[in-house]
Design a protein around this motif. Structure first.
Motif, PDB file in Angstrom:
ATOM      1  N   HIS A  81       0.813  -1.213   0.000  1.00 20.87           N
ATOM      2  CA  HIS A  81       0.000   0.000   0.000  1.00 20.87           C
ATOM      3  C   HIS A  81       0.850   1.268   0.000  1.00 20.87           C
ATOM      4  CE1 HIS A  81      -3.849  -2.104   0.713  1.00 20.87           C
ATOM      5  NE2 HIS A  81      -3.072  -2.981   1.324  1.00 20.87           N
ATOM      6  N   THR A  82       2.122   1.120   0.292  1.00 22.69           N
ATOM      7  CA  THR A  82       3.056   2.239   0.248  1.00 22.69           C
ATOM      8  C   THR A  82       3.716   2.347  -1.130  1.00 22.69           C
ATOM      9  OG1 THR A  82       3.479   1.727   2.582  1.00 22.69           O
ATOM     10  CG2 THR A  82       4.918   3.328   1.586  1.00 22.69           C
ATOM     11  N   GLY A  83       3.441   1.391  -2.000  1.00 23.44           N
ATOM     12  CA  GLY A  83       3.976   1.432  -3.357  1.00 23.44           C
ATOM     13  C   GLY A  83       5.431   1.070  -3.478  1.00 23.44           C
ATOM     14  N   HIS A 433       8.984  12.282  -0.975  1.00 25.35           N
ATOM     15  CA  HIS A 433       9.914  11.672  -0.029  1.00 25.35           C
ATOM     16  C   HIS A 433       9.826  12.466   1.272  1.00 25.35           C
ATOM     17  CE1 HIS A 433      11.605   9.154  -3.174  1.00 25.35           C
ATOM     18  NE2 HIS A 433      11.602  10.226  -3.948  1.00 25.35           N
ATOM     19  N   PRO A 434      10.100  11.862   2.428  1.00 19.71           N
ATOM     20  CA  PRO A 434       9.921  12.555   3.714  1.00 19.71           C
ATOM     21  C   PRO A 434      10.608  13.907   3.785  1.00 19.71           C
ATOM     22  CG  PRO A 434      10.401  10.239   4.084  1.00 19.71           C
ATOM     23  CD  PRO A 434      10.567  10.474   2.612  1.00 19.71           C
ATOM     24  N   LEU A 443       5.624   5.542  10.588  1.00 21.69           N
ATOM     25  CA  LEU A 443       5.022   4.450  11.354  1.00 21.69           C
ATOM     26  C   LEU A 443       5.748   3.154  11.011  1.00 21.69           C
ATOM     27  CD1 LEU A 443       1.260   5.290  10.674  1.00 21.69           C
ATOM     28  CD2 LEU A 443       2.656   6.034  12.617  1.00 21.69           C
ATOM     29  N   SER A 444       5.804   2.246  11.957  1.00 21.99           N
ATOM     30  CA  SER A 444       6.465   0.963  11.719  1.00 21.99           C
ATOM     31  C   SER A 444       5.555   0.031  10.924  1.00 21.99           C
ATOM     32  CB  SER A 444       6.844   0.305  13.041  1.00 21.99           C
ATOM     33  OG  SER A 444       7.288  -1.024  12.829  1.00 21.99           O
ATOM     34  N   ASP A 483       7.777   3.043   7.670  1.00 21.63           N
ATOM     35  CA  ASP A 483       9.217   2.751   7.663  1.00 21.63           C
ATOM     36  C   ASP A 483       9.991   3.696   6.760  1.00 21.63           C
ATOM     37  OD1 ASP A 483       9.071   0.721   9.532  1.00 21.63           O
ATOM     38  OD2 ASP A 483       8.708  -0.836   8.038  1.00 21.63           O
ATOM     39  N   GLY A 484       9.549   4.973   6.723  1.00 28.07           N
ATOM     40  CA  GLY A 484      10.269   6.002   5.988  1.00 28.07           C
ATOM     41  C   GLY A 484       9.810   6.227   4.566  1.00 28.07           C
ATOM     42  N   TYR A 485       8.749   5.542   4.117  1.00 25.75           N
ATOM     43  CA  TYR A 485       8.275   5.659   2.735  1.00 25.75           C
ATOM     44  C   TYR A 485       6.837   6.179   2.723  1.00 25.75           C
ATOM     45  CZ  TYR A 485      12.460   2.922   2.009  1.00 25.75           C
ATOM     46  OH  TYR A 485      13.760   2.490   2.009  1.00 25.75           O
ATOM     47  N   SER A 486       6.593   7.210   1.926  1.00 24.44           N
ATOM     48  CA  SER A 486       5.333   7.942   1.973  1.00 24.44           C
ATOM     49  C   SER A 486       4.131   7.067   1.659  1.00 24.44           C
ATOM     50  CB  SER A 486       5.375   9.117   0.993  1.00 24.44           C
ATOM     51  OG  SER A 486       5.564   8.662  -0.338  1.00 24.44           O
TER      52      SER A 486
END
Length: 508
Positions: A81-83, A433-434, A443-444, A483-486
């Motif tokens: 879902h984060t691609g 990107h963040p 979020l984890s 985990d760092g990915y939009s």
């Protein structure tokens, strides 16, 4: 497989394969192979291998592709879902590798839905150049547009047009063109039993005629010296070597480039060994055919100047500045079935009065957009602003270049203006990107929080968990990452994270 293979199909395959037929027939007793492809617009292959919660085995013909083991469910993880990856049949990853896309290229994916190959092309472009993804079937373009949005494509345009109309609007324009042609689907019989049920003895001939017409249109849209890759997921010679031989006979400026490959590719039949085939009894994948065609770079008089006109954004206009007859005839409908003006069919179409609203209030709309990007992101994307009503797209082409074409997405959808305020769109978030957002939260992927967010739930988040750029206030839009990915937007205020994840995308 449960479905019975047609007798005329098995007889033809026996004649085609000879002593290899029995080995080929045994593959229908096997489970098809699954695969994923890293989306390098968002994550590197190295990082995906480190993060992936399931075992991955490299696919020989695709450096970003991996087989997934039996029992793996990559579609049931927050990373999907984060691609971070696209779920794709392994053989289907090969044609784009042969296209050899480079950053900055202008690429046309002519038969693109649902978008697997388009997202693969976009990853190779790395945000530079142009990707035009087209499909003739209106319903299929919805999935195509959504996949480009999910995988963070900023420089893509989605059309719902016939190949000949695209060629008329973009003569000699594209550096590379992919035709993953509609076909009889024989190579997918093991994977999709419906293909078996739909197949008839005359099916290959019917598709071959269609494929020849598509190739002719694609040739007209290709830049002199450009590369065209033709692929099918069928075994029929009529749709593969036969179609390519007919095209080459009628187009002397084109020649075949040897497909080469990794040793997984078998040569084509007859006088076209430069073409390539993937056989399920020789590789871990389904059946595929591929041909790489290159234009020799020479021009005929009527081809001169077409590319320059497109670059200036006046492809659909004649010398008088009026819309050309072909552009006037375009018509078109929005995704909701209403008549679209100028052939446009943007998914965020508002009330259909886009041109009027644009002329009256574009200055105010642009001001709201600029204020949002300054306050929430601190930068503005490059490209051409295209307004449709109060909805804004950032396009890699000037809007005039799309006049008269049925356009589903003219570019990167970044949001809309409501009551004088700019509301960011979900596709804006998925492509960021963040570090590009003034506020972000990670979020984890292994925690319940990520799934709760993807379900649309409100979260309690203390201020210290937010990453906020110097000079920015805490309150406002937050780019939520896993985990760092939009993954999407939320609004933070006083320890509460109001979820902005769209209902149609939520985890079910």
């Amino acid at each position: 497989m449960a479905a019975q293979l047609p007798g005329s199909f098995t007889q033809r395959m026996k004649e085609l394969l000879g002593t290899e037929y029995e080995q080929f027939a045994e593959t229908y007793k096997e489970t098809p192979y699954g695969g994923i492809r890293a989306n390098t617009l968002k994550i590197s292959v190295k990082d995906l291998l480190a993060l992936a919660p399931f075992e991955l085995e490299p696919i020989p013909w695709c450096p970003t592709g991996f087989y997934t083991g039996e029992g793996a469910r990559p579609g049931k993880h927050p990373y999907y879902h984060t691609g971070l990856y696209y779920i794709q049949e392994p053989s289907a990853m090969a044609p784009v590798e042969l296209l050899d896309v480079q950053p900055g290229d202008r690429v046309l994916d002519l038969c693109a839905a649902p978008g697997g190959k388009s997202t693969q092309i976009a990853a190779k472009l790395q945000g530079e150049g142009l990707l035009v993804s087209n499909d003739l079937h209106p319903e299929r373009t919805k999935a195509l547009a959504k996949n480009l949005e999910l995988y963070g494509v900023r420089n893509g345009i989605v059309l719902n047009e016939s190949p000949e109309r695209i060629a008329a609007a973009f003569p000699g324009f594209f550096d590379r063109i992919l035709i993953d042609a509609p076909c009889s689907g024989e190579g997918m019989f093991r994977k999709d039993e419906d293909m078996v049920k739909q197949w008839e003895p005359g099916t290959p001939e019917k598709y071959a005629a269609m494929q020849r017409d598509i190739l002719v249109s694609a040739a007209a849209a290709l830049k002199p010296g450009g590369t065209l890759v033709y692929s099918t997921c069928t075994f029929a010679v009529e749709e593969n070597e036969g179609t390519i031989a007919d095209f080459l006979a009628a187009h002397p400026r084109f020649s075949l480039v040897p497909a080469g490959g990794t040793g997984s590719f078998a040569p084509g039949f007859g006088e076209l060994p430069e073409t390539a085939r993937l056989w399920p009894h020789k590789v871990k994948g389904e059946g595929h055919f591929m041909a790489v065609l290159r234009h020799d770079g020479s021009l005929v008089p009527e081809e001169e100047g077409g590319d320059r006109d497109i670059a200036l954004g006046i492809a659909a206009r004649n010398k008088s500045g009026k819309a050309s007859p072909s552009a006037k005839a375009a018509g078109g409908k929005t995704e909701r079935g209403r008549g679209g003006k100028g052939g446009r069919a943007f998914g965020k179409s508002g009330n259909g009065s886009g041109r009027e609203q644009q002329s009256v209030g574009e200055e105010a709309l642009l001001a709201a957009y600029a204020d949002f990007f300054k306050e929430q992101l601190g930068w503005q994307p490059a490209g051409y602003p295209v307004w449709f009503g109060e909805h804004l797209y950032i396009s890699p082409l000037p809007k005039e270049a799309l006049d008269g074409l049925k356009t589903i997405r003219p570019g990167w959808y970044v949001g809309h203006v409501r009551s004088g305020r700019f509301i960011p769109g979900h596709p804006l978030a998925t492509a960021l990107h963040p570090e590009e957002s003034c506020r972000s939260l990670s979020l984890s992927g292994s925690s319940g929080e990520a799934v709760s967010y993807l379900k649309g739930e409100t979260l309690s988040i203390p201020a210290e968990r937010l990453s906020v750029k110097s000079g920015s206030v805490l309150k406002g839009y937050v780019l939520v990452c896993i985990d760092g990915y939009s993954a999407g937007w939320a609004k933070w205020q006083d320890g509460m994270l109001k979820n902005e994840y769209p209902a149609g995308w939520r985890w079910t």
